[in-house]
Scaffold this motif. Structure first.
Motif, mmCIF file in Angstrom:
data_model
loop_
_atom_site.group_PDB
_atom_site.id
_atom_site.type_symbol
_atom_site.label_atom_id
_atom_site.label_comp_id
_atom_site.label_asym_id
_atom_site.label_seq_id
_atom_site.Cartn_x
_atom_site.Cartn_y
_atom_site.Cartn_z
ATOM 1 N N GLY A 115 0.808 -1.216 0.000
ATOM 2 C CA GLY A 115 0.000 0.000 0.000
ATOM 3 C C GLY A 115 0.840 1.264 0.000
ATOM 4 N N VAL A 116 1.925 1.262 0.780
ATOM 5 C CA VAL A 116 2.829 2.409 0.824
ATOM 6 C C VAL A 116 3.513 2.583 -0.521
ATOM 7 C CG1 VAL A 116 4.946 3.320 1.880
ATOM 8 C CG2 VAL A 116 3.166 2.308 3.323
ATOM 9 N N GLY A 117 3.858 1.471 -1.170
ATOM 10 C CA GLY A 117 4.591 1.516 -2.422
ATOM 11 C C GLY A 117 3.764 1.804 -3.658
ATOM 12 N N LEU A 118 2.455 1.836 -3.507
ATOM 13 C CA LEU A 118 1.601 2.130 -4.659
ATOM 14 C C LEU A 118 1.669 3.624 -4.949
ATOM 15 C CD1 LEU A 118 -0.492 1.104 -6.728
ATOM 16 C CD2 LEU A 118 -2.237 1.593 -5.026
ATOM 17 N N PHE A 119 2.208 3.980 -6.091
ATOM 18 C CA PHE A 119 2.329 5.390 -6.445
ATOM 19 C C PHE A 119 0.963 5.964 -6.787
ATOM 20 C CE2 PHE A 119 2.917 8.886 -9.422
ATOM 21 C CZ PHE A 119 3.741 9.701 -8.663
ATOM 22 N N GLY A 120 0.658 7.117 -6.258
ATOM 23 C CA GLY A 120 -0.601 7.783 -6.558
ATOM 24 C C GLY A 120 -1.753 7.160 -5.819
ATOM 25 N N SER A 121 -2.893 7.104 -6.482
ATOM 26 C CA SER A 121 -4.127 6.655 -5.855
ATOM 27 C C SER A 121 -4.470 5.232 -6.241
ATOM 28 C CB SER A 121 -5.276 7.575 -6.276
ATOM 29 O OG SER A 121 -5.005 8.894 -5.866
ATOM 30 N N GLY A 122 -5.127 4.532 -5.317
ATOM 31 C CA GLY A 122 -5.545 3.178 -5.618
ATOM 32 C C GLY A 122 -5.877 2.390 -4.374
ATOM 33 N N PHE A 156 -7.632 -1.999 1.363
ATOM 34 C CA PHE A 156 -7.297 -0.742 2.027
ATOM 35 C C PHE A 156 -7.232 0.343 0.954
ATOM 36 C CE2 PHE A 156 -4.803 -2.225 6.063
ATOM 37 C CZ PHE A 156 -5.913 -2.919 6.507
ATOM 38 N N ASP A 157 -7.948 1.416 1.190
ATOM 39 C CA ASP A 157 -8.016 2.562 0.288
ATOM 40 C C ASP A 157 -6.767 3.407 0.497
ATOM 41 O OD1 ASP A 157 -8.732 4.869 -1.132
ATOM 42 O OD2 ASP A 157 -10.772 4.906 -0.346
ATOM 43 N N VAL A 158 -5.985 3.613 -0.556
ATOM 44 C CA VAL A 158 -4.819 4.469 -0.436
ATOM 45 C C VAL A 158 -4.959 5.766 -1.245
ATOM 46 C CG1 VAL A 158 -3.229 2.621 0.244
ATOM 47 C CG2 VAL A 158 -3.483 3.169 -2.161
ATOM 48 N N TRP A 159 -6.194 6.110 -1.589
ATOM 49 C CA TRP A 159 -6.459 7.444 -2.113
ATOM 50 C C TRP A 159 -6.326 8.410 -0.928
ATOM 51 C CZ3 TRP A 159 -9.030 9.138 -6.861
ATOM 52 C CH2 TRP A 159 -9.190 8.109 -7.809
ATOM 53 N N ASN A 169 -0.301 13.466 5.168
ATOM 54 C CA ASN A 169 0.398 12.706 4.122
ATOM 55 C C ASN A 169 1.055 11.439 4.664
ATOM 56 O OD1 ASN A 169 2.399 13.976 5.620
ATOM 57 N ND2 ASN A 169 3.712 14.353 3.855
ATOM 58 N N ARG A 170 0.660 10.999 5.846
ATOM 59 C CA ARG A 170 1.283 9.836 6.487
ATOM 60 C C ARG A 170 0.521 8.543 6.144
ATOM 61 N NH1 ARG A 170 0.289 13.233 10.536
ATOM 62 N NH2 ARG A 170 -0.775 11.623 11.749
ATOM 63 N N ARG A 171 0.606 8.137 4.902
ATOM 64 C CA ARG A 171 -0.069 6.918 4.447
ATOM 65 C C ARG A 171 0.330 5.689 5.271
ATOM 66 N NH1 ARG A 171 0.147 4.924 -1.801
ATOM 67 N NH2 ARG A 171 -1.107 6.797 -2.104
ATOM 68 N N PRO A 172 1.624 5.491 5.578
ATOM 69 C CA PRO A 172 1.977 4.309 6.375
ATOM 70 C C PRO A 172 1.264 4.271 7.736
ATOM 71 C CG PRO A 172 3.957 5.289 5.427
ATOM 72 C CD PRO A 172 2.815 6.236 5.168
ATOM 73 N N ASP A 173 1.137 5.416 8.382
ATOM 74 C CA ASP A 173 0.445 5.461 9.685
ATOM 75 C C ASP A 173 -1.011 5.025 9.525
ATOM 76 O OD1 ASP A 173 2.817 6.422 10.696
ATOM 77 O OD2 ASP A 173 2.092 8.473 11.007
ATOM 78 N N HIS A 174 -1.651 5.545 8.490
ATOM 79 C CA HIS A 174 -3.046 5.181 8.220
ATOM 80 C C HIS A 174 -3.182 3.672 8.011
ATOM 81 C CE1 HIS A 174 -6.884 4.910 6.134
ATOM 82 N NE2 HIS A 174 -6.274 4.491 5.044
ATOM 83 N N LEU A 175 -2.342 3.112 7.169
ATOM 84 C CA LEU A 175 -2.438 1.684 6.868
ATOM 85 C C LEU A 175 -2.176 0.832 8.106
ATOM 86 C CD1 LEU A 175 -0.666 1.629 3.388
ATOM 87 C CD2 LEU A 175 -3.118 1.561 3.857
ATOM 88 N N ASN A 176 -1.208 1.213 8.911
ATOM 89 C CA ASN A 176 -0.908 0.450 10.121
ATOM 90 C C ASN A 176 -2.017 0.539 11.168
ATOM 91 O OD1 ASN A 176 1.684 -0.926 9.828
ATOM 92 N ND2 ASN A 176 2.498 1.123 9.491
ATOM 93 N N GLU A 177 -2.710 1.641 11.223
ATOM 94 C CA GLU A 177 -3.791 1.807 12.196
ATOM 95 C C GLU A 177 -5.047 1.016 11.807
ATOM 96 O OE1 GLU A 177 -3.951 3.706 15.299
ATOM 97 O OE2 GLU A 177 -1.840 3.220 14.926
#
Length: 191
Positions: A115-122, A156-159, A169-177
């Motif tokens: 999820g962190v490595g996905l560039f942009g939205s998805g 998991f939504d990474v938009w 802008n802390r996508r990793p924090d969101h995904l881990n939570e």
């Protein structure tokens, strides 16, 4: 077929602090509703007018695909949560995860890294094939593993709209939570 906003099995503030009430109100109440409204308008008079959502995602393209994909994705996403969620999967899903990744912790690390490595939205997905083998897939924009013949189990939504109010802008924090609110009974039933 007319699509409708799914009823959430929890209150708008029930997932806080992982997902705030404001994020639920905007992401679910407005953002998802817009996809559903657009989809209903776009399919009128087309071959998809009476099709189920997965069929539309598998067979459509362009604006119909984008709105159908995002409707399906968000339905799975929002219905995978519970204020009493968390922990680890049980039963056959747990066995399949351990078989594929060695442990639940290894699976979580790879899932978050995807999820962190996905560039942009998805989206990042846990999906299974027809034999029950599990995969982690990364899908851009409105992508869903059903287009590859897989069954989506957890997404998991990474938009940025999914997490920006709560995590900036802390996508990793969101995904881990998000692991704290996963309803493994619901996800496991999809397996």
């Amino acid at each position: 077929m007319k699509f409708e906003l799914p009823v959430l099995p929890y209150a708008a503030d029930a997932l806080a602090p992982v997902i705030s009430k404001q994020t639920i109100e905007l992401h679910y109440g407005k953002h998802l509703q817009t996809y559903i409204t657009n989809l209903n308008n776009l399919i009128q008079g087309t071959e998809f007018e009476n099709a189920d959502l997965e069929t539309i995602v598998k067979k459509s393209e362009g604006a119909i695909f984008n709105n159908a994909g995002q409707t399906l994705n968000h339905n799975i996403y929002f219905l995978s949560f519970s204020p009493k969620g968390g922990g680890e999967p049980k039963g056959k899903l747990a066995e399949a995860i351990n078989k594929e990744w060695g442990s639940f912790e290894n699976f979580k690390k790879e899932f978050v890294a995807s999820g962190v490595g996905l560039f942009g939205s998805g989206w990042v997905w846990l999906a299974k094939d027809s034999s029950g083998k599990l995969y982690i897939t990364k899908e851009t924009n409105a992508g869903n593993p059903v287009t590859k013949g897989y069954t989506p189990l957890l997404g998991f939504d990474v938009w940025e709209h999914a997490y920006y109010l709560d995590y900036q802008n802390r996508r990793p924090d969101h995904l881990n939570e998000l692991w704290k609110i996963i309803d493994w009974d619901v996800v496991g039933a999809r397996y």
